[in-house]
Design a protein around this motif. Sequence first.
Motif, PDB file in Angstrom:
ATOM      1  N   PRO A   6      19.152 -39.690  18.150  1.00 50.17           N
ATOM      2  CA  PRO A   6      18.235 -38.611  18.540  1.00 50.17           C
ATOM      3  C   PRO A   6      18.984 -37.379  19.041  1.00 50.17           C
ATOM      4  O   PRO A   6      20.117 -37.462  19.517  1.00 50.17           O
ATOM      5  CB  PRO A   6      17.417 -39.242  19.665  1.00 50.17           C
ATOM      6  N   PHE A   7      18.328 -36.232  18.921  1.00 52.77           N
ATOM      7  CA  PHE A   7      18.779 -34.989  19.554  1.00 52.77           C
ATOM      8  C   PHE A   7      17.566 -34.429  20.283  1.00 52.77           C
ATOM      9  O   PHE A   7      16.572 -34.048  19.668  1.00 52.77           O
ATOM     10  CB  PHE A   7      19.302 -33.992  18.516  1.00 52.77           C
ATOM     11  N   LEU A   8      17.631 -34.386  21.605  1.00 54.37           N
ATOM     12  CA  LEU A   8      16.464 -34.117  22.453  1.00 54.37           C
ATOM     13  C   LEU A   8      16.404 -32.630  22.799  1.00 54.37           C
ATOM     14  O   LEU A   8      16.771 -32.201  23.881  1.00 54.37           O
ATOM     15  CB  LEU A   8      16.548 -34.983  23.713  1.00 54.37           C
ATOM     16  N   ASN A   9      15.876 -31.847  21.874  1.00 53.98           N
ATOM     17  CA  ASN A   9      15.991 -30.388  21.931  1.00 53.98           C
ATOM     18  C   ASN A   9      14.748 -29.687  22.445  1.00 53.98           C
ATOM     19  O   ASN A   9      14.643 -28.466  22.367  1.00 53.98           O
ATOM     20  CB  ASN A   9      16.332 -29.854  20.525  1.00 53.98           C
ATOM     21  N   TRP A  14      16.964 -24.870  21.621  1.00 58.83           N
ATOM     22  CA  TRP A  14      17.948 -24.034  20.932  1.00 58.83           C
ATOM     23  C   TRP A  14      17.468 -23.737  19.523  1.00 58.83           C
ATOM     24  O   TRP A  14      16.771 -24.562  18.912  1.00 58.83           O
ATOM     25  CB  TRP A  14      19.294 -24.759  20.878  1.00 58.83           C
ATOM     26  N   PRO A  15      17.832 -22.576  18.964  1.00 58.72           N
ATOM     27  CA  PRO A  15      17.343 -22.208  17.624  1.00 58.72           C
ATOM     28  C   PRO A  15      17.653 -23.242  16.549  1.00 58.72           C
ATOM     29  O   PRO A  15      16.868 -23.467  15.649  1.00 58.72           O
ATOM     30  CB  PRO A  15      18.083 -20.896  17.340  1.00 58.72           C
ATOM     31  N   LYS A  16      18.830 -23.867  16.643  1.00 56.73           N
ATOM     32  CA  LYS A  16      19.185 -24.868  15.653  1.00 56.73           C
ATOM     33  C   LYS A  16      19.735 -26.091  16.355  1.00 56.73           C
ATOM     34  O   LYS A  16      20.647 -25.988  17.173  1.00 56.73           O
ATOM     35  CB  LYS A  16      20.217 -24.320  14.665  1.00 56.73           C
ATOM     36  N   GLY A  17      19.173 -27.260  16.045  1.00 54.51           N
ATOM     37  CA  GLY A  17      19.631 -28.492  16.667  1.00 54.51           C
ATOM     38  C   GLY A  17      20.750 -29.147  15.889  1.00 54.51           C
ATOM     39  O   GLY A  17      20.985 -28.842  14.710  1.00 54.51           O
ATOM     40  N   ALA A  18      21.446 -30.064  16.540  1.00 57.04           N
ATOM     41  CA  ALA A  18      22.540 -30.788  15.900  1.00 57.04           C
ATOM     42  C   ALA A  18      22.009 -31.907  15.017  1.00 57.04           C
ATOM     43  O   ALA A  18      20.927 -32.446  15.249  1.00 57.04           O
ATOM     44  CB  ALA A  18      23.468 -31.362  16.959  1.00 57.04           C
ATOM     45  N   ILE A  19      22.788 -32.254  14.004  1.00 59.95           N
ATOM     46  CA  ILE A  19      22.568 -33.486  13.249  1.00 59.95           C
ATOM     47  C   ILE A  19      23.392 -34.554  13.942  1.00 59.95           C
ATOM     48  O   ILE A  19      24.625 -34.507  13.952  1.00 59.95           O
ATOM     49  CB  ILE A  19      23.010 -33.331  11.781  1.00 59.95           C
TER      50      ILE A  19
END
Length: 311
Positions: A6-9, A14-19
């Motif tokens: 998961p990436f808990l954004n 943020w404009p672009k989340g991580a993979i």
Amino acid sequence: MDQSAPFLNDVFEWPKGAITSYATTSDGIKIRTGVWAARNPIGTVFVFPGRADYLEKYGGLANTFLDKNLNVLAIDWRGQGLSERLLQDRNIGHIEDFKSYQNDVAVMINKANTAKLARPWIMFAHSMGGLIGLRSLHSTPIFQKAVITSPMWGIEMPPILKSGAPIIMSLISLLGKMETYAPTTNSETRILHEDYKSNKITNDIQNFTLLGRQVERYPELQIGGPSTAWVSAALAEIEFQIGNEPPSTPALCFLAEKDEIIDNLAVRTFCDRWDNCDLISMPEAKHDLSMEQKSILAKLLFELDKFVKNN
């Protein structure tokens, strides 16, 4: 084989989340990494986070690098974030030997090689990441440059405690309590129990609020005080690295003048010995420069951009 993570954004947004994905280290620890991929990459930044950090916190910095056509690869170190915790009490920040973090670095390098992330590779290391990064710069000569903020090349503590630390560590070891919270620390997560005016992290009230909200909404990201073993290992690694010759890698080091967490004098002394390291003082800044007020962050990014572009 990597597994998705998961990436808990939804707090920082943020404009672009991580993979994000999980991988297992050579010593069997499950580690979360995150990649922000630029459209036309001209290089890759490896983020070495500080103690108690997690991927989501670095999304703003990552998006800044993306705007400069740089990929970003970041990690949750073992024992924190959504990487595998090392003790039954998951809030204890624990390590027995700082060299173990190099197994986590190896996961990052393998990820970058597998994904064929663009070179040159640049290290961005913060606080504890700056100590881990020193060993990496010696043992893994893959980074063309290194940017280091508030490096943990010394820990700020009262002189009487600093001089007595080896004795205290030995006594606790004899009692078999190395996996318990270090003296003066507990399970509380600092950002949730500090008042904004007295906090040691940032002058920016919005980022201070968001940092608290992130771990409040996702308590699985939280970490409290370090174990006595972590303190002992950290002091041993600092002594070794500071006694070692500095690496030859060109570096830019930022020092927050109002830092109450790391030993600024130790940083200045080490930078004086590092021929290829330029030290930039940030007069009004607290410990976490990437979470600081816009004026401080703007200076950081301006100097960082010059350093990265300079051949």
